[in-house]
Design a protein around this motif. Structure first.
Motif, PDB file in Angstrom:
ATOM      1  N   TYR A  11       4.349  11.724  -1.947  1.00  0.00           N
ATOM      2  CA  TYR A  11       4.317  13.157  -1.673  1.00  0.00           C
ATOM      3  C   TYR A  11       4.274  13.487  -0.191  1.00  0.00           C
ATOM      4  N   ILE A  12       4.704  12.563   0.643  1.00  0.00           N
ATOM      5  CA  ILE A  12       4.821  12.824   2.075  1.00  0.00           C
ATOM      6  C   ILE A  12       6.138  12.215   2.535  1.00  0.00           C
ATOM      7  N   ASP A  13       6.558  12.553   3.722  1.00  0.00           N
ATOM      8  CA  ASP A  13       7.763  11.959   4.272  1.00  0.00           C
ATOM      9  C   ASP A  13       7.440  10.562   4.807  1.00  0.00           C
ATOM     10  N   ALA A  14       8.383   9.645   4.687  1.00  0.00           N
ATOM     11  CA  ALA A  14       8.170   8.265   5.143  1.00  0.00           C
ATOM     12  C   ALA A  14       7.846   8.197   6.628  1.00  0.00           C
ATOM     13  N   THR A  15       8.320   9.171   7.403  1.00  0.00           N
ATOM     14  CA  THR A  15       8.045   9.158   8.841  1.00  0.00           C
ATOM     15  C   THR A  15       6.561   9.361   9.134  1.00  0.00           C
ATOM     16  N   GLU A  16       5.816   9.911   8.186  1.00  0.00           N
ATOM     17  CA  GLU A  16       4.376  10.065   8.389  1.00  0.00           C
ATOM     18  C   GLU A  16       3.665   8.714   8.381  1.00  0.00           C
ATOM     19  N   ILE A  17       4.373   7.691   7.935  1.00  0.00           N
ATOM     20  CA  ILE A  17       3.866   6.325   8.041  1.00  0.00           C
ATOM     21  C   ILE A  17       4.493   5.645   9.247  1.00  0.00           C
ATOM     22  N   SER A  18       5.806   5.604   9.279  1.00  0.00           N
ATOM     23  CA  SER A  18       6.504   4.843  10.330  1.00  0.00           C
ATOM     24  C   SER A  18       6.259   5.390  11.728  1.00  0.00           C
ATOM     25  N   ASP A  19       5.975   6.687  11.863  1.00  0.00           N
ATOM     26  CA  ASP A  19       5.728   7.284  13.183  1.00  0.00           C
ATOM     27  C   ASP A  19       4.243   7.407  13.508  1.00  0.00           C
ATOM     28  N   ASP A  20       3.400   6.933  12.639  1.00  0.00           N
ATOM     29  CA  ASP A  20       1.954   7.051  12.833  1.00  0.00           C
ATOM     30  C   ASP A  20       1.488   5.995  13.841  1.00  0.00           C
ATOM     31  N   ASP A  21       0.921   6.418  14.948  1.00  0.00           N
ATOM     32  CA  ASP A  21       0.479   5.481  15.979  1.00  0.00           C
ATOM     33  C   ASP A  21      -0.568   4.507  15.464  1.00  0.00           C
ATOM     34  N   LEU A  22      -1.421   4.960  14.564  1.00  0.00           N
ATOM     35  CA  LEU A  22      -2.438   4.073  13.994  1.00  0.00           C
ATOM     36  C   LEU A  22      -1.782   2.966  13.172  1.00  0.00           C
ATOM     37  N   PHE A  23      -0.762   3.329  12.413  1.00  0.00           N
ATOM     38  CA  PHE A  23      -0.043   2.332  11.619  1.00  0.00           C
ATOM     39  C   PHE A  23       0.714   1.382  12.537  1.00  0.00           C
ATOM     40  N   LYS A  24       1.351   1.919  13.552  1.00  0.00           N
ATOM     41  CA  LYS A  24       2.136   1.080  14.467  1.00  0.00           C
ATOM     42  C   LYS A  24       1.264   0.120  15.272  1.00  0.00           C
ATOM     43  N   ALA A  25      -0.044   0.399  15.337  1.00  0.00           N
ATOM     44  CA  ALA A  25      -0.953  -0.470  16.078  1.00  0.00           C
ATOM     45  C   ALA A  25      -1.408  -1.680  15.261  1.00  0.00           C
ATOM     46  N   VAL A  26      -1.158  -1.676  13.959  1.00  0.00           N
ATOM     47  CA  VAL A  26      -1.499  -2.836  13.130  1.00  0.00           C
ATOM     48  C   VAL A  26      -0.665  -4.018  13.621  1.00  0.00           C
ATOM     49  N   PRO A  27      -1.285  -5.163  13.904  1.00  0.00           N
ATOM     50  CA  PRO A  27      -0.561  -6.295  14.506  1.00  0.00           C
ATOM     51  C   PRO A  27       0.752  -6.659  13.809  1.00  0.00           C
ATOM     52  N   ALA A  28       0.746  -6.740  12.505  1.00  0.00           N
ATOM     53  CA  ALA A  28       1.970  -7.110  11.795  1.00  0.00           C
ATOM     54  C   ALA A  28       3.060  -6.067  11.999  1.00  0.00           C
ATOM     55  N   VAL A  29       2.664  -4.806  12.025  1.00  0.00           N
ATOM     56  CA  VAL A  29       3.623  -3.722  12.225  1.00  0.00           C
ATOM     57  C   VAL A  29       4.170  -3.775  13.649  1.00  0.00           C
ATOM     58  N   LYS A  30       3.288  -4.023  14.584  1.00  0.00           N
ATOM     59  CA  LYS A  30       3.693  -4.131  15.991  1.00  0.00           C
ATOM     60  C   LYS A  30       4.721  -5.252  16.159  1.00  0.00           C
ATOM     61  N   ALA A  31       4.582  -6.306  15.347  1.00  0.00           N
ATOM     62  CA  ALA A  31       5.511  -7.439  15.423  1.00  0.00           C
ATOM     63  C   ALA A  31       6.788  -7.217  14.609  1.00  0.00           C
ATOM     64  N   GLY A  57       0.808  -1.212   0.000  1.00  0.00           N
ATOM     65  CA  GLY A  57       0.000   0.000   0.000  1.00  0.00           C
ATOM     66  C   GLY A  57       0.834   1.252   0.000  1.00  0.00           C
ATOM     67  N   SER A  58       0.156   2.364   0.161  1.00  0.00           N
ATOM     68  CA  SER A  58       0.837   3.652   0.202  1.00  0.00           C
ATOM     69  C   SER A  58       0.008   4.626   1.031  1.00  0.00           C
ATOM     70  N   LYS A  59       0.656   5.722   1.362  1.00  0.00           N
ATOM     71  CA  LYS A  59      -0.043   6.782   2.066  1.00  0.00           C
ATOM     72  C   LYS A  59       0.249   8.100   1.366  1.00  0.00           C
ATOM     73  N   THR A  60      -0.800   8.893   1.186  1.00  0.00           N
ATOM     74  CA  THR A  60      -0.673  10.228   0.632  1.00  0.00           C
ATOM     75  C   THR A  60      -1.210  11.205   1.674  1.00  0.00           C
ATOM     76  N   SER A  61      -1.273  12.454   1.297  1.00  0.00           N
ATOM     77  CA  SER A  61      -1.844  13.445   2.218  1.00  0.00           C
ATOM     78  C   SER A  61      -3.320  13.166   2.478  1.00  0.00           C
ATOM     79  N   GLU A  62      -3.940  12.354   1.642  1.00  0.00           N
ATOM     80  CA  GLU A  62      -5.361  12.031   1.805  1.00  0.00           C
ATOM     81  C   GLU A  62      -5.595  10.804   2.673  1.00  0.00           C
TER      82      GLU A  62
END
Length: 340
Positions: free
Chosen positions: A280-300, A217-222
């Protein structure tokens, strides 16, 4: 540009970047060499015998009477496919925003003359006409009838293949269409065979990939989105043995290459491996996103956020030139994430 997907009106079509592009000049396979060489003459003779060539597309059969000498490549990675076949477009669209000649490091040195930059979603038709093309390639684009009609008035135009949807032309079909149109059908077949063997080599070397679920997947400003079967990035992963996230796949709609994922439904992203790219965003907007980090696979720790533009672009370009580069760079990232 760091955009990885063609832009549409919502994230279901994902906000993609668009850019400008360029690719240039001449044809290859002896076309730019002197005519005294016997091997070159044989190659030219063989190529000439491929014409007239007929290519079947969504818009009907397209006949190319003679070997094209001035090719304009507008579709996603059309220029890279032409370059892989030894043909240098005189104009092309730079969907991934590389600038310069409009190609990544895997295609550097393929041009002898820089191409004319043509827009992506809204190509400048007058600029295209001024290049006096004898063939236009648009095999991986919107598949819009009006776009095709306008282009075909300028020169014979090879649009998306029969049965294809916007931006969902596979790299195999794209290579076959373009190779046929350029009179290089046999070379196209060899390219497809070579890349298929490359995928098999990496899949065989990584049996643990087989059957593992993956979210690409990907993340944009939207917001977030994830790709479905038929999209190049998922096809890439499936060629390595992965299975697309069934929760995401269940949301797929005909003609769409991605689905949007709301903040409330982030667990939809969960899979054995989660691979995300910033657009069009910085990668940290994904890696530092608490919602993303709460995904089980990401948490692991079973996630990859691709923040290197060359790697994400190679993964996204999906051309015979970019795929070997992407396999070399991406597979180790997958291995490391699954090993966590």
């Amino acid at each position: 540009m760091s955009s990885l997907l063609p832009r549409r009106r919502s994230f279901r079509s994902v906000t993609v970047a668009v850019a400008v592009a360029a690719l240039a000049t001449l044809t290859a396979c002896g076309g730019s060499s002197s005519g005294g060489d016997a091997a070159s003459s044989d190659s030219e003779s063989s190529s000439s015998s491929a014409f007239p060539a007929t290519v079947s597309t969504k818009f009907g059969d397209v006949t190319i009477d003679a070997k094209p000498e001035r090719v304009v490549a507008l579709g996603w990675s059309d220029a890279e496919v032409a370059l892989a076949l030894g043909v240098q477009p005189v104009g092309a669209s730079d969907w991934l925003g590389f600038g310069g000649e409009g190609v990544g490091p895997w295609a550097e040195g393929k041009y002898t003359t820089a191409p004319e930059i043509i827009g992506t979603l809204e190509p400048e038709y007058e600029k295209i006409a001024a290049l006096k093309p004898d063939l236009i390639l648009d095999t991986k684009s919107s598949g819009d009838q009006e776009r095709y009609d306008t282009l075909s008035k300028i020169a014979p135009t090879v649009g998306i293949p029969e049965g294809a949807d916007a931006y969902l032309t596979s790299w195999e079909d794209q290579t076959t269409l373009i190779a046929t149109a350029l009179g290089e059908k046999e070379q196209g077949e060899e390219l497809v065979s070579s890349i298929t063997a490359e995928f098999k080599k990496y899949a065989d070397a990584n049996p643990d990939f087989a059957g593992k679920t993956i979210t690409v997947g990907s993340k944009t400003s939207e917001g977030y989105g994830a790709y479905v079967e038929g999209a190049g990035r998922v096809d890439f992963a499936e060629s390595l043995g992965f299975k697309n996230n069934p929760t995401i796949q269940a949301e797929a709609k005909e003609g769409e290459f991605s689905v949007s994922v709301s903040k409330e439904n982030m667990k939809m992203l969960d899979a054995d491996l989660v691979v995300m790219m910033p657009i069009y965003i910085d990668a940290t907007e994904i890696s530092d996103d608490d919602l993303f980090k709460a995904v089980p696979a990401v948490k692991a720790g079973h996630d990859v956020v691709i923040d290197d533009k060359n790697i994400s672009s190679a993964f996204s370009a999906e051309s015979p030139l970019s795929i070997p580069y992407a396999l070399e760079k991406v597979v180790p990232l997958f291995q490391d994430a699954l090993a966590q």
